[in-house]
Design a protein around this motif. Structure first.
Motif, mmCIF file in Angstrom:
data_model
loop_
_atom_site.group_PDB
_atom_site.id
_atom_site.type_symbol
_atom_site.label_atom_id
_atom_site.label_comp_id
_atom_site.label_asym_id
_atom_site.label_seq_id
_atom_site.Cartn_x
_atom_site.Cartn_y
_atom_site.Cartn_z
ATOM 1 N N LEU A 12 0.831 -1.209 0.000
ATOM 2 C CA LEU A 12 0.000 0.000 0.000
ATOM 3 C C LEU A 12 0.862 1.255 0.000
ATOM 4 O O LEU A 12 0.533 2.277 -0.604
ATOM 5 C CB LEU A 12 -0.947 -0.001 1.199
ATOM 6 C CG LEU A 12 -2.043 -1.077 1.173
ATOM 7 C CD1 LEU A 12 -2.820 -1.086 2.485
ATOM 8 C CD2 LEU A 12 -2.977 -0.827 0.006
ATOM 9 N N ALA A 13 1.993 1.211 0.737
ATOM 10 C CA ALA A 13 2.877 2.386 0.790
ATOM 11 C C ALA A 13 3.512 2.642 -0.566
ATOM 12 O O ALA A 13 3.728 3.796 -0.961
ATOM 13 C CB ALA A 13 3.961 2.172 1.851
ATOM 14 N N LYS A 14 3.841 1.579 -1.316
ATOM 15 C CA LYS A 14 4.470 1.760 -2.618
ATOM 16 C C LYS A 14 3.496 2.297 -3.643
ATOM 17 O O LYS A 14 3.889 2.918 -4.621
ATOM 18 C CB LYS A 14 5.068 0.441 -3.112
ATOM 19 C CG LYS A 14 6.278 -0.001 -2.308
ATOM 20 C CD LYS A 14 6.824 -1.313 -2.848
ATOM 21 C CE LYS A 14 8.043 -1.773 -2.055
ATOM 22 N NZ LYS A 14 8.595 -3.045 -2.572
ATOM 23 N N GLY A 15 2.188 2.026 -3.453
ATOM 24 C CA GLY A 15 1.206 2.498 -4.412
ATOM 25 C C GLY A 15 1.092 1.562 -5.586
ATOM 26 O O GLY A 15 1.836 0.606 -5.740
ATOM 27 N N GLY A 16 0.136 1.820 -6.418
ATOM 28 C CA GLY A 16 -0.102 0.982 -7.584
ATOM 29 C C GLY A 16 -1.161 -0.104 -7.302
ATOM 30 O O GLY A 16 -1.756 -0.159 -6.217
ATOM 31 N N THR A 17 -1.364 -0.933 -8.290
ATOM 32 C CA THR A 17 -2.390 -2.006 -8.182
ATOM 33 C C THR A 17 -1.689 -3.335 -7.951
ATOM 34 O O THR A 17 -0.985 -3.859 -8.846
ATOM 35 C CB THR A 17 -3.238 -2.075 -9.461
ATOM 36 O OG1 THR A 17 -3.822 -0.779 -9.698
ATOM 37 C CG2 THR A 17 -4.329 -3.117 -9.331
ATOM 38 N N TRP A 18 -1.820 -3.850 -6.753
ATOM 39 C CA TRP A 18 -1.240 -5.155 -6.364
ATOM 40 C C TRP A 18 -2.356 -6.212 -6.369
ATOM 41 O O TRP A 18 -3.471 -5.950 -5.934
ATOM 42 C CB TRP A 18 -0.593 -5.074 -4.981
ATOM 43 C CG TRP A 18 0.581 -4.102 -4.935
ATOM 44 C CD1 TRP A 18 0.518 -2.786 -4.871
ATOM 45 C CD2 TRP A 18 1.931 -4.463 -4.954
ATOM 46 N NE1 TRP A 18 1.744 -2.214 -4.860
ATOM 47 C CE2 TRP A 18 2.681 -3.260 -4.899
ATOM 48 C CE3 TRP A 18 2.646 -5.679 -5.004
ATOM 49 C CZ2 TRP A 18 4.059 -3.232 -4.918
ATOM 50 C CZ3 TRP A 18 4.019 -5.634 -4.998
ATOM 51 C CH2 TRP A 18 4.741 -4.428 -4.977
ATOM 52 N N VAL A 19 -2.028 -7.358 -6.849
ATOM 53 C CA VAL A 19 -3.026 -8.477 -6.935
ATOM 54 C C VAL A 19 -2.803 -9.452 -5.770
ATOM 55 O O VAL A 19 -1.699 -10.002 -5.640
ATOM 56 C CB VAL A 19 -2.945 -9.203 -8.288
ATOM 57 C CG1 VAL A 19 -3.964 -10.339 -8.327
ATOM 58 C CG2 VAL A 19 -3.176 -8.216 -9.419
ATOM 59 N N PRO A 41 2.286 -4.701 -9.416
ATOM 60 C CA PRO A 41 1.699 -4.121 -10.620
ATOM 61 C C PRO A 41 2.662 -4.277 -11.799
ATOM 62 O O PRO A 41 3.851 -4.559 -11.612
ATOM 63 C CB PRO A 41 1.488 -2.659 -10.268
ATOM 64 C CG PRO A 41 2.407 -2.387 -9.139
ATOM 65 C CD PRO A 41 2.557 -3.679 -8.402
ATOM 66 N N PRO A 42 2.165 -4.072 -13.022
ATOM 67 C CA PRO A 42 3.026 -4.317 -14.198
ATOM 68 C C PRO A 42 4.293 -3.466 -14.222
ATOM 69 O O PRO A 42 5.369 -3.944 -14.580
ATOM 70 C CB PRO A 42 2.101 -3.972 -15.371
ATOM 71 C CG PRO A 42 0.733 -4.194 -14.845
ATOM 72 C CD PRO A 42 0.758 -3.825 -13.405
ATOM 73 N N GLU A 43 4.187 -2.206 -13.835
ATOM 74 C CA GLU A 43 5.382 -1.358 -13.892
ATOM 75 C C GLU A 43 6.423 -1.800 -12.903
ATOM 76 O O GLU A 43 7.625 -1.732 -13.156
ATOM 77 C CB GLU A 43 5.012 0.123 -13.694
ATOM 78 C CG GLU A 43 4.356 0.461 -12.368
ATOM 79 C CD GLU A 43 2.836 0.318 -12.453
ATOM 80 O OE1 GLU A 43 2.133 0.837 -11.552
ATOM 81 O OE2 GLU A 43 2.358 -0.275 -13.453
ATOM 82 N N ALA A 44 5.949 -2.290 -11.696
ATOM 83 C CA ALA A 44 6.903 -2.786 -10.713
ATOM 84 C C ALA A 44 7.524 -4.077 -11.186
ATOM 85 O O ALA A 44 8.707 -4.350 -10.953
ATOM 86 C CB ALA A 44 6.217 -2.954 -9.362
ATOM 87 N N ALA A 45 6.686 -4.938 -11.823
ATOM 88 C CA ALA A 45 7.220 -6.191 -12.341
ATOM 89 C C ALA A 45 8.264 -5.921 -13.408
ATOM 90 O O ALA A 45 9.277 -6.617 -13.494
ATOM 91 C CB ALA A 45 6.072 -7.037 -12.906
ATOM 92 N N ALA A 46 8.014 -4.914 -14.255
ATOM 93 C CA ALA A 46 9.005 -4.579 -15.282
ATOM 94 C C ALA A 46 10.288 -4.083 -14.671
ATOM 95 O O ALA A 46 11.368 -4.214 -15.253
ATOM 96 C CB ALA A 46 8.432 -3.552 -16.242
ATOM 97 N N ALA A 47 10.179 -3.476 -13.479
ATOM 98 C CA ALA A 47 11.374 -2.953 -12.809
ATOM 99 C C ALA A 47 12.104 -4.034 -12.037
ATOM 100 O O ALA A 47 13.097 -3.740 -11.370
ATOM 101 C CB ALA A 47 10.986 -1.798 -11.887
ATOM 102 N N GLY A 48 11.580 -5.341 -12.068
ATOM 103 C CA GLY A 48 12.290 -6.418 -11.380
ATOM 104 C C GLY A 48 11.617 -6.890 -10.112
ATOM 105 O O GLY A 48 12.178 -7.745 -9.395
ATOM 106 N N GLU A 49 10.479 -6.327 -9.779
ATOM 107 C CA GLU A 49 9.771 -6.742 -8.559
ATOM 108 C C GLU A 49 9.147 -8.132 -8.825
ATOM 109 O O GLU A 49 8.471 -8.335 -9.836
ATOM 110 C CB GLU A 49 8.685 -5.712 -8.225
ATOM 111 C CG GLU A 49 7.955 -5.994 -6.926
ATOM 112 C CD GLU A 49 8.750 -5.580 -5.704
ATOM 113 O OE1 GLU A 49 8.538 -6.144 -4.634
ATOM 114 O OE2 GLU A 49 9.625 -4.665 -5.854
ATOM 115 N N ILE A 50 9.361 -9.063 -7.897
ATOM 116 C CA ILE A 50 8.817 -10.430 -8.061
ATOM 117 C C ILE A 50 7.643 -10.630 -7.112
ATOM 118 O O ILE A 50 7.550 -9.957 -6.084
ATOM 119 C CB ILE A 50 9.896 -11.488 -7.818
ATOM 120 C CG1 ILE A 50 10.430 -11.356 -6.381
ATOM 121 C CG2 ILE A 50 11.032 -11.359 -8.831
ATOM 122 C CD1 ILE A 50 11.433 -12.445 -6.021
ATOM 123 N N PRO A 51 6.716 -11.562 -7.434
ATOM 124 C CA PRO A 51 5.572 -11.810 -6.541
ATOM 125 C C PRO A 51 6.051 -12.333 -5.180
ATOM 126 O O PRO A 51 7.080 -12.994 -5.068
ATOM 127 C CB PRO A 51 4.758 -12.861 -7.288
ATOM 128 C CG PRO A 51 5.182 -12.698 -8.725
ATOM 129 C CD PRO A 51 6.598 -12.315 -8.694
#
Length: 532
Positions: A12-19, A41-51
């Motif tokens: 929630l602090a990072k913002g965006g849409t998390w599933v 979210p897709p932009e975080a995933a593109a930046a290397g963020e993993i589930p």
């Protein structure tokens, strides 16, 4: 459950849409496993963020772990109930995001204001620099204009300080070279305005003389205000010439020809030089007219002076020196003539003032005196009648005079004075007496007077000096010391010197008396020597 809550707060602090994905699997013993997967979210995933994935044990239905209380039938509800402050955190995060957005907008508006302020300051700086540059130019132009005006004022003082034509012509180049011209030539016409030897002068100078307009002769046009452009001079084609006519109201006096101190003149410098030429024209015209009037005055003065008569046993010597200032003509005069009875009447007088008016009045007094002497009047009576004549003829003009009569065959001198310095008599033995008997008042004053006669024994070898105040009077010392100096000089002659050469004696008598004279007044001396 605590780690899941913490992870959710981070998302929630990072913002965006998390599933958030929840998967429950049952076990035979009655419990189960809850699998929690949080996908970025897709932009975080593109930046290397993993589930993020976590597994939680699900307690037996109806019981919470470690308690006797019944458990929630819904695992999701149980998971969210484990972290009751999540909603509060979300609300505060929303408030913080709104506050951040407000400050972001405020910062944007501030940045826009700062940018506008910088633009205004930059414009103000450019305007200030422009104003400073204009001020420097204005100050420089004002200083240049001040120097030009100062030059014209100083030049006017120098040019008008003298009434000598040659001296003014000599000073003209000195005033201009080298600051305002590299060379200056003065071409003066004769008194009738005729151009002397025009072929020896540049064509532009001849044209300036004939048209009355300044001319500029050079290979390229000068563009100078009020100046006509001409081809370069054939006499000196490499030298630009500015030819300015020296004009007066009556006729042109000549042409002033100048060469620039550099490549060319600025327009304002040309205007200054034309004004300088105008002022020089006035000074030259004044000097030429003064010299013309002075020549007339000196001619008139010499014509009015008397030729001394030849008298047996009596020598006469006269000197007249005009003042060195002004028109060199004044009211001092002398005369010597025979009376009807054969006596010799000598007179020295001084009409107040200088100039033609004083000279004309002096001539009238001399003529009147000769007319009055026809009826055998004594010196005192002659002066009385001259007083009445002058008072009625010119009430605002005055004169002084002394008259001495030498009687033929009689050793007696009769004299009278009216406001005049006393005669000085040298006796044959070298002693000198100042005949200071009380004189009458000045001639022409509004006063009735009868001027008395005085007599004095006169021995052969005696010398009488009649003179005007210009010979003996000095501003700082008065007249008495000068009379004493005259008496001493007259007494210094040897007995035979006055008999031998009265003319040289007159010059020798004047020499010591003129050594400290400022010559600001006319001087008249009449020596009368009675031979032994």
């Amino acid at each position: 459950a605590a780690s899941v809550g913490g992870r959710l707060r981070q998302c929630l602090a990072k913002g965006g849409t998390w599933v958030l994905t929840l998967d429950v699997s049952a076990s035979p013993s009655g419990g189960g496993t809850l699998t929690v997967v949080v996908a970025p979210p897709p932009e975080a995933a593109a930046a290397g963020e993993i589930p993020w994935e976590a597994e939680l044990a699900v307690p037996e239905p109806g019981r919470a772990p470690g308690t006797d209380a019944p458990a929630s039938a819904d695992p999701a509800q149980a998971l969210l109930a484990a972290d009751e402050d999540t909603a509060v955190v979300l609300e505060r995060l929303a408030e913080q995001e709104a506050l951040v957005a407000f400050h972001r907008e405020e910062l944007h508006q501030t940045n826009q204001g700062v940018l506008a302020l910088h633009a205004e300051l930059d414009a103000a700086g450019r305007a200030q620099r422009t104003a400073f540059a204009a001020e420097r130019r204005a100050r420089k132009e004002a200083e240049t204009a001040r120097r030009r005006l100062t030059f014209l004022a100083d030049a006017s003082v120098v040019l008008n300080a003298s009434l000598n034509l040659d001296e003014i012509v000599r000073r003209l180049p000195e005033l201009l070279v080298p600051d305002h011209a590299s060379r200056a030539d003065v071409w003066l016409f004769d008194d009738e305005g005729e151009e002397a030897h025009p072929a020896s002068h540049a064509a532009a100078a001849v044209r300036a003389a004939r048209t009355g307009r300044p001319q500029y002769a050079a290979a390229h046009p000068g563009g100078l205000p009020g100046v006509d452009d001409q081809p370069p001079s054939a006499l000196d084609p490499d030298r630009p010439l500015l030819c300015v006519p020296l004009l007066t109201r009556r006729a042109p006096l000549g042409v002033l020809t100048l060469s620039p101190p550099g490549e060319r003149w600025a327009p304002d410098d040309a205007v200054m030089l034309i004004e300088f030429a105008r002022r020089a024209s006035i000074a030259l015209d004044n000097a030429r007219r003064f010299e013309h009037n002075r020549d007339i005055a000196e001619t008139l003065q010499r014509a009015l002076l008397t030729e001394l008569p030849d008298i047996p046993r009596l020598s006469l010597a006269a000197r007249y020196l005009p003042a060195t200032h002004g028109l060199n003509i004044g009211g001092d005069w002398f005369d010597a003539f025979r009376g009807p009875d054969g006596s010799l009447i000598t007179v020295v007088g001084d009409v107040t003032g200088h100039g033609l008016h004083a000279a004309v009045m002096m001539s009238q007094l001399r003529t009147a005196l000769r007319a009055y002497a026809v009826d055998h009047s004594s010196p005192g009576r002659l002066l009385t009648r001259l007083h009445q004549f002058l008072h009625h003829l010119q009430p605002d003009l005055f004169a002084t005079a002394v008259i001495a009569r030498f009687h033929p065959g009689e050793p007696t001198l009769t004299w009278a004075a009216a406001g005049h310095p006393p005669p000085v008599l040298r006796l044959p033995d070298g002693r000198v007496r100042v005949l200071d008997a009380k004189p009458g008042a000045m001639l022409g004053i509004p006063l009735h007077q009868e001027i008395a006669d005085h007599t004095e024994p006169l021995e052969p070898g005696s010398t009488l000096a009649l003179y005007t105040d210009g010979l003996v009077e000095r501003r700082a010392r008065g007249i008495d010391p000068g009379i004493a100096r005259l008496a001493a000089a007259l007494g210094s002659f040897e007995p035979g010197e006055l008999d031998a050469d009265p003319e040289s004696s007159a010059d020798r008598l004047l020499s010591p008396l003129l050594s400290d004279s400022e010559r600001d007044d006319d001087i008249c001396l009449l020596l009368c020597h009675l031979h032994g």
